[in-house]
Design an enzyme around this catalytic site. Structure first.
Site, PDB file in Angstrom:
ATOM      1  N   VAL A  57       0.869  -1.165   0.000  1.00 17.20           N
ATOM      2  CA  VAL A  57       0.000   0.000   0.000  1.00 17.20           C
ATOM      3  C   VAL A  57       0.908   1.218   0.000  1.00 17.20           C
ATOM      4  CG1 VAL A  57      -1.614   1.354   1.382  1.00 17.20           C
ATOM      5  CG2 VAL A  57      -1.935  -1.106   1.145  1.00 17.20           C
ATOM      6  N   PRO A  58       0.820   2.053  -1.030  1.00 19.99           N
ATOM      7  CA  PRO A  58       1.813   3.116  -1.251  1.00 19.99           C
ATOM      8  C   PRO A  58       1.707   4.266  -0.257  1.00 19.99           C
ATOM      9  CG  PRO A  58       0.045   3.290  -2.845  1.00 19.99           C
ATOM     10  CD  PRO A  58      -0.219   2.048  -2.061  1.00 19.99           C
ATOM     11  N   CYS A  59       1.936   3.966   0.991  1.00 19.01           N
ATOM     12  CA  CYS A  59       1.878   5.019   1.989  1.00 19.01           C
ATOM     13  C   CYS A  59       3.057   5.978   1.817  1.00 19.01           C
ATOM     14  CB  CYS A  59       1.909   4.416   3.388  1.00 19.01           C
ATOM     15  SG  CYS A  59       3.410   3.519   3.751  1.00 19.01           S
ATOM     16  N   HIS A  60       4.018   5.584   0.986  1.00 21.11           N
ATOM     17  CA  HIS A  60       5.170   6.461   0.765  1.00 21.11           C
ATOM     18  C   HIS A  60       4.825   7.588  -0.199  1.00 21.11           C
ATOM     19  CE1 HIS A  60       5.264   3.149  -2.190  1.00 21.11           C
ATOM     20  NE2 HIS A  60       5.646   4.084  -3.041  1.00 21.11           N
ATOM     21  N   ARG A  61       3.638   7.518  -0.798  1.00 23.30           N
ATOM     22  CA  ARG A  61       3.231   8.584  -1.719  1.00 23.30           C
ATOM     23  C   ARG A  61       2.412   9.644  -1.002  1.00 23.30           C
ATOM     24  NH1 ARG A  61       1.257   4.306  -6.087  1.00 23.30           N
ATOM     25  NH2 ARG A  61       3.273   3.428  -6.620  1.00 23.30           N
TER      26      ARG A  61
END
Length: 111
Positions: A57-61
């Site tokens: 889940v792209p929580c880095h975005r």
DNA sequence: ATTATGACTTATT
DNA sequence: GAATAAGCCATAA
């Protein structure tokens, strides 16, 4: 069977909204919060902090309004923040001299 | 129920 | 720009 992580409904919402962010773009905590009908960006940050699906889940975005990279993997220290930057760079996100994400990468989710 | 914490934001000093 | 304070809200204890 590994025990599935306990996810709150709020976290589900957040993670669901995250999937709308395409690679090469980022969103802010605030805009994400508004998109899911929450008035607190901090609450969103709270959910991402405990994200058990990183980096699937792209929580880095997700970045703060200041466009400075905050924390990653539950910590806001250098090694983790740096790895988040590297991850973004690999997705064609451009940083300026102050390690700020360029505005042109930030997408609007709703309002 | 109450308190404390936090990957936030905005305003103020 | 740094430090403070206040507002915000989900979570954990």
């Amino acid at each position: 069977m590994p025990t599935p992580p306990t996810i709150t409904p709020f976290q589900q919402k957040v993670f669901l909204a995250l999937e709308k962010i395409p690679s090469g773009s980022v969103a802010t905590y605030k805009r994400l919060a508004i998109a899911i009908g929450c008035k607190s960006a901090q609450a969103v940050g709270q959910a991402l902090k405990r994200n058990p699906f990183a980096p699937q889940v792209p929580c880095h975005r997700v970045i703060p309004e200041s466009r400075k990279i905050a924390g990653y993997k539950g910590k806001k220290d250098e090694p983790d923040v740096h790895s988040k930057k590297v991850l973004l760079i690999s997705e064609a996100i451009i940083f300026d001299t102050e390690s700020l994400v360029q505005k042109s990468h930030i997408i609007n989710l709703k309002k």
